[in-house]
Structure formats: C-alpha cells, structure tokens
Design a protein around this motif. Structure first.
Motif: not given
Length: 321
Positions: A117-120, A240-253, A255-261
């Motif tokens: 739905l989020a196009r991830g 957890v949503l905030a933590c997942a967002a920060l980790i995935s952005r910090g690792l440079g994922f 957009h699609g992988d960021h949504i999956a995380v």
C-alpha cells in the motif's frame, strides 16, 4: 488483511468471541472438551503454517542480509529490550502479556499489504515476514522461557513438551509436506483452508478469555490498569516506528527497503500469538496475557494503514504501486 474504509471481519469475529466469553464462558466438562479440541486445532494450525511458509524464498532472501538483519534485530532484539521498560509501567498481572507481545514474530499478511500500500519493496516484505515467522516458532518460546516467570521455576517441562508437540513438530511436518507438494500446489491447497485457521484463532480467543472469567483473573484488572496498558502499547508502537525509520534512514536504505523495514519491523502477529499463548501460559492467565497483543493488533492496523497511505502519496516516481 488491511482494508481501506472497512472493518476487517476477522477482527469483528475476535472481538465477538471476547464478548461471548465474558457472558457465557465454557465451564465444567464443556471447558475440558473444548481444551482438547483447541489442542488438536492448534496442532493443525501450525501444520498449515508450515505448509504455507515459503522456506526456500525466506532462506534465499538472506542474500539481502542488511535489510533482513535490521528487521529481525528490531523484531527479536529491540522489542524484547523495550519489554522490560514497558513492564515497569503496568501492573504485575499484565507485565507478562507485554513481554509476550514483544517477543512475537512479525505478521505476514499485514506486513506485506502495508508495504504494498505504501509502494515499498513488497518482495522484501514477503521474504522478511516469512523469515520472521520461521524463526519465531523457535525464538518466541525460547524468549518467553528466558524473560517470563511462569510459576516458581520458569516454564515447566510439560510446557516445553507441549511446545514441541503442538507447535514445532506439526510446523516441521508442514514444511516437509510443502516440499512434496511444491510451492504452487502448497499455496493453493493452504489457501482453501484459510477460514479454518481463522476459526481456530477465534475459538482460542473464546477459550482464553472464558478461562479468565471463570478463574476470576479479570477481577484483578482495574479500568485504570487497562488505560495505562493502552498508553504503554501506543507508546511502544510509536517508539518502534520511529526507531525503524531512524535505523533504515541512517543505513541509507532505498525508499522501498525503508518501507519494508518500517512495517515488517513494527508489526506483531495475532495469528501466531494467540495459539502460542494457549500452549505457553497457564489456562486462567491466557486471556489477560494476550490482552496487550489484542490491543496492539488493533492499533497497528489503524495507525499503520493511515501511515502507509501517507507514504504512498509521497513515494518517489517509479516506486512500486
């Protein structure tokens, strides 16, 4: 399943089972008979989980080890660490349920549908959610044994035996059957029995909450405790949503992988959790133990559906639809 603008019928059925159990709980011989039925049904349910789960796909997906490693670290690492802090904020009667919620695997259906739905990266969500459930059959009982005090000496031997006989053995048998059937036939065969596994979960909810009523457990849960629990569960999801967002952005994922995380890491499985709780916890305590899970399940669907729709509108051009 997440449906825009509609209440999921399965959610209505689960809540209905709670209501019926509160008014007409099973007692005496009827309760004993239903316990046996639920044991057999849970065995069949985990057999079906084994048949449905695409093991080869989950194992092959480990090539993307950074993505799946992050999701598993959130599911079985960050969540359990948060459980100890959350448990301090709710009464003793509910803290085991908070810990149990935190050691469960991710959902399969919701994680995939929210990511889509989020196009991830839907393929990554399929692999991660499948792998999470594959590992959860072993890791969740092990983490419960290490983190929750059940009785005086942790999990008794009978619970360990029940875990093997009712969860692990049928799950492994289902995986073997899947190997003989092949992926396409296994999926088609298991899809025909989808209503059966949902019926088993609804029955397990009725039995669990009914035991709480007849055992007097609900009398120990005050309205203020429930309000505090709802705040704890909401805070847990937000963190957890905030933590997942920060980790995935910090690792440079991407957009699609960021949504999956974001979605695979934050979801918790009601479908796996309710049958596991029936096996792992004493009868009268099951209803109150799964209460945090049921609250979290409703909240994750509402919040994450809204979030997925927002993310879809801001997705870059060319992202998966």
């Amino acid at each position: 399943m997440v449906r825009r603008g509609r209440v999921e019928p399965f959610v209505v059925a689960v809540l209905g089972a709670v209501g019926v159990a509160a008014v007409v709980p099973a007692r005496g011989e009827a309760a004993v008979w239903l316990d046996r039925v639920v044991d057999v049904a849970i065995t069949g349910l985990f057999f079906l989980y084994g048949v449905r789960l695409p093991t080869r796909q989950a194992v092959a997906s480990m090539r993307n080890w950074r993505l799946h490693g992050v999701i598993l670290a959130i599911t079985f690492g960050v969540f359990p660490m948060l459980a100890f802090g959350c448990a301090l904020l709710v009464p003793d009667v509910l803290d085991a349920g908070v810990v149990f919620l935190c050691v469960l695997p991710s959902t399969v259906q919701s994680s995939i549908m929210l990511t889509s739905l989020a196009r991830g990266n839907e393929a990554a969500a399929i692999c991660s959610a499948s792998l999470s459930n594959l590992l959860g059959v072993v890791l969740t009982p092990a983490l419960v044994a290490g983190m929750v005090s059940v009785g005086d000496g942790g999990l008794p031997l009978s619970v360990v035996v029940d875990t093997v006989l009712l969860l692990l053995a049928p799950f492994a048998a289902g995986q073997v059957v899947r190997g003989f059937l092949g992926d396409e036939r296994a999926c088609a065969w298991a899809a025909r029995l989808k209503m059966l596994d949902r019926a088993v979960i609804v029955l397990a909810v009725y039995i669990a909450f009914g035991k709480g009523v007849t055992g007097g457990v609900w009398g120990r849960v005050a309205a203020a405790d429930l309000a505090a629990l709802l705040l704890v569960v909401a805070g847990l999801l937000a963190f957890v949503l905030a933590c997942a967002a920060l980790i995935s952005r910090g690792l440079g994922f991407s957009h699609g992988d960021h949504i999956a995380v974001l979605f695979c890491g934050s979801q918790k499985s009601l479908a796996s959790g309710l049958p596991m709780a029936t096996v792992l916890f004493p009868g009268a305590a099951v209803g109150v133990t799964v209460l945090p899970l049921m609250l979290y399940h409703q909240l994750q669907l509402l919040v994450c559906t809204w979030l997925a729709q927002r993310l879809a509108r801001s997705a870059p051009a060319g992202a998966s639809a």
